[in-house]
Write a protein that holds these residues in place. Sequence first.
Motif, PDB file in Angstrom:
ATOM      1  N   LYS A  78      -3.056   9.470   4.477  1.00  0.00           N
ATOM      2  CA  LYS A  78      -4.078   8.861   5.325  1.00  0.00           C
ATOM      3  C   LYS A  78      -3.624   8.806   6.784  1.00  0.00           C
ATOM      4  O   LYS A  78      -4.408   9.129   7.689  1.00  0.00           O
ATOM      5  CB  LYS A  78      -4.398   7.447   4.820  1.00  0.00           C
ATOM      6  CG  LYS A  78      -5.402   6.696   5.685  1.00  0.00           C
ATOM      7  CD  LYS A  78      -5.709   5.331   5.112  1.00  0.00           C
ATOM      8  CE  LYS A  78      -6.559   4.518   6.064  1.00  0.00           C
ATOM      9  NZ  LYS A  78      -7.820   5.195   6.440  1.00  0.00           N
ATOM     10  N   PRO A 132      -7.901   7.383   0.511  1.00  0.00           N
ATOM     11  CA  PRO A 132      -7.608   6.025   0.035  1.00  0.00           C
ATOM     12  C   PRO A 132      -6.112   5.729   0.077  1.00  0.00           C
ATOM     13  O   PRO A 132      -5.282   6.629  -0.086  1.00  0.00           O
ATOM     14  CB  PRO A 132      -8.125   6.022  -1.406  1.00  0.00           C
ATOM     15  CG  PRO A 132      -8.087   7.454  -1.816  1.00  0.00           C
ATOM     16  CD  PRO A 132      -8.360   8.259  -0.570  1.00  0.00           C
ATOM     17  N   ARG A 133      -5.779   4.454   0.275  1.00  0.00           N
ATOM     18  CA  ARG A 133      -4.367   4.049   0.339  1.00  0.00           C
ATOM     19  C   ARG A 133      -3.842   3.774  -1.070  1.00  0.00           C
ATOM     20  O   ARG A 133      -3.354   2.688  -1.369  1.00  0.00           O
ATOM     21  CB  ARG A 133      -4.219   2.793   1.197  1.00  0.00           C
ATOM     22  CG  ARG A 133      -4.613   2.975   2.640  1.00  0.00           C
ATOM     23  CD  ARG A 133      -4.443   1.688   3.422  1.00  0.00           C
ATOM     24  NE  ARG A 133      -5.286   0.623   2.901  1.00  0.00           N
ATOM     25  CZ  ARG A 133      -5.357  -0.601   3.400  1.00  0.00           C
ATOM     26  NH1 ARG A 133      -4.627  -0.914   4.463  1.00  0.00           N
ATOM     27  NH2 ARG A 133      -6.145  -1.516   2.875  1.00  0.00           N
ATOM     28  N   LYS A 134      -3.944   4.753  -1.933  1.00  0.00           N
ATOM     29  CA  LYS A 134      -3.487   4.596  -3.303  1.00  0.00           C
ATOM     30  C   LYS A 134      -2.008   4.945  -3.403  1.00  0.00           C
ATOM     31  O   LYS A 134      -1.524   5.867  -2.757  1.00  0.00           O
ATOM     32  CB  LYS A 134      -4.285   5.508  -4.238  1.00  0.00           C
ATOM     33  CG  LYS A 134      -5.766   5.155  -4.337  1.00  0.00           C
ATOM     34  CD  LYS A 134      -5.977   3.924  -5.190  1.00  0.00           C
ATOM     35  CE  LYS A 134      -7.458   3.619  -5.359  1.00  0.00           C
ATOM     36  NZ  LYS A 134      -7.683   2.400  -6.151  1.00  0.00           N
ATOM     37  N   TYR A 185      -8.974  10.233  -6.550  1.00  0.00           N
ATOM     38  CA  TYR A 185      -9.990   9.344  -5.984  1.00  0.00           C
ATOM     39  C   TYR A 185     -10.657   9.979  -4.763  1.00  0.00           C
ATOM     40  O   TYR A 185     -11.873   9.871  -4.571  1.00  0.00           O
ATOM     41  CB  TYR A 185      -9.370   8.002  -5.596  1.00  0.00           C
ATOM     42  CG  TYR A 185      -9.016   7.132  -6.776  1.00  0.00           C
ATOM     43  CD1 TYR A 185      -9.928   6.229  -7.297  1.00  0.00           C
ATOM     44  CD2 TYR A 185      -7.759   7.220  -7.382  1.00  0.00           C
ATOM     45  CE1 TYR A 185      -9.604   5.429  -8.394  1.00  0.00           C
ATOM     46  CE2 TYR A 185      -7.427   6.429  -8.470  1.00  0.00           C
ATOM     47  CZ  TYR A 185      -8.355   5.537  -8.970  1.00  0.00           C
ATOM     48  OH  TYR A 185      -8.043   4.751 -10.049  1.00  0.00           O
ATOM     49  N   HIS A 233       0.807  -1.213   0.000  1.00  0.00           N
ATOM     50  CA  HIS A 233       0.000   0.000   0.000  1.00  0.00           C
ATOM     51  C   HIS A 233       0.846   1.272   0.000  1.00  0.00           C
ATOM     52  O   HIS A 233       0.295   2.373  -0.072  1.00  0.00           O
ATOM     53  CB  HIS A 233      -0.906   0.052   1.242  1.00  0.00           C
ATOM     54  CG  HIS A 233      -1.899  -1.058   1.332  1.00  0.00           C
ATOM     55  ND1 HIS A 233      -2.798  -1.334   0.338  1.00  0.00           N
ATOM     56  CD2 HIS A 233      -2.117  -1.972   2.309  1.00  0.00           C
ATOM     57  CE1 HIS A 233      -3.544  -2.377   0.689  1.00  0.00           C
ATOM     58  NE2 HIS A 233      -3.149  -2.774   1.886  1.00  0.00           N
ATOM     59  N   GLU A 249      -4.136   9.298  -5.468  1.00  0.00           N
ATOM     60  CA  GLU A 249      -5.016   9.274  -4.297  1.00  0.00           C
ATOM     61  C   GLU A 249      -5.847  10.547  -4.189  1.00  0.00           C
ATOM     62  O   GLU A 249      -6.997  10.521  -3.735  1.00  0.00           O
ATOM     63  CB  GLU A 249      -4.193   9.071  -3.022  1.00  0.00           C
ATOM     64  CG  GLU A 249      -3.448  10.271  -2.475  1.00  0.00           C
ATOM     65  CD  GLU A 249      -2.279  10.746  -3.319  1.00  0.00           C
ATOM     66  OE1 GLU A 249      -1.862  11.905  -3.169  1.00  0.00           O
ATOM     67  OE2 GLU A 249      -1.771   9.944  -4.140  1.00  0.00           O
TER      68      GLU A 249
END
Length: 431
Positions: free
Chosen positions: A124, A238-240, A247, A116, A244
């Motif tokens: 996050k 989000p854990r992009k 999104y 991740h 991120e």
Amino acid sequence: MKTEKEYRIINKYLRSHPSYKGFENIPNNDTKLIVVIPVYNEKEYIFKTFESLLSCYKPSCAVEVLMVFNASENDTGILIENQKETVRLIREHYNPNLPGWLTLQIIECYNLPSRHFGAGLARKVGMDAALTHFNSIGRSDGIIVSLDADTLVKPNYLTEIYNRFTDKSLNGACIYFEHPIKGSDFQPEVYDGIRKYELHLRYYLQALRITGFPYSFHTMGSAIALRAQAYARIGGMPRKQAGEDFYFLQKLIPLGNFGEINKTAVFPSPRPSNRVIFGTGAAITRYISGDNYVETTYNLQSFFDLKELFDRRMEIFKLEFSEYESWSYKLPGPIRSFLLNSDFFTEMDFLKKECSIIDVFCKRFYEVFNSFKIVKYLNYSHANFYSKSEVFDAALMLIEKLGVNTENFFLEEELLNFYRNLEKDNESFIS
């Protein structure tokens, strides 16, 4: 302060997303604004960024700057030691000399899961910690601000953000940005590339607004502010590993009461980067390696095709499933082809069953034809119908359509400055 409903929303989120609670300093109970900065191998930049924040005018509230020094479980010991050394220098230099209205918090996370790991996870960690702080002092209307470690700010940055959020209805906002487009800090080709790339970003935004798409805003991780309760409502960052911010904002903007803060500015670095596969750093990396990626953009006609669909969307509400294909002949060929090949009308049928009146359908239409689908449509139409346009030519053509005399625009910088002023003079807001 918190209502009972907001209390439940925030606590439900925090139960599902246990946050890092190891603040090094006692949180200030008067804090109303927290600036979250992920820091990954940024020793060259983070001091300048923090100095920029310290040079800001004092807002009418206490402020916390929360730096998240992070590393992956796969990172080298040398990188982690460099991170720790930067933390030591920051604490040693700044903690004794901070103004009374500002608290510095540092979180160190050096073993984050590699599957991740990226900017999304670091954001996050910091934003979840900010939410925990606001929850502990009963301030669901607290302001969480996302900034990058290589991004400078104008002196009125904190005051303008705080003043804008005195509108209690505001859930979130994008903050105006400008990349440096000249100077001696980078090679000339970096400045050349960033002028083209930023012009593309601003052209894309204005072209989207011409279509009537209501959620047309920039999506930059270094230029976002939102309420604590709104952060919890949309399920957090989000854990992009990349994208991120895009999104995240696709969840935040449709909440409504979202706008722009254009009376201040952030100044993101134009530096090349290999850390992510797209975004500013990746675009500039490709440009200086000889790729023409930032020199072209989407054909303006593809946006006018999209506008025809959006203008006719209310007609869909009255159609039977068997009538969709014949109705689609009213639309330009590229958008018609995309709809018929993307299962769009099946999605419309599901949506109509949930909408009792046409006004609700017309608003919820954009839940289906959202920013993700717009990008899919643009890529589809350019793979099958259109050639991409030179950025300068497309941006010039768009403002000609808006009735602007373009005879005196000869340089990219001149055109970019026009687009910048266009945004600064027109703050968008959706209720």
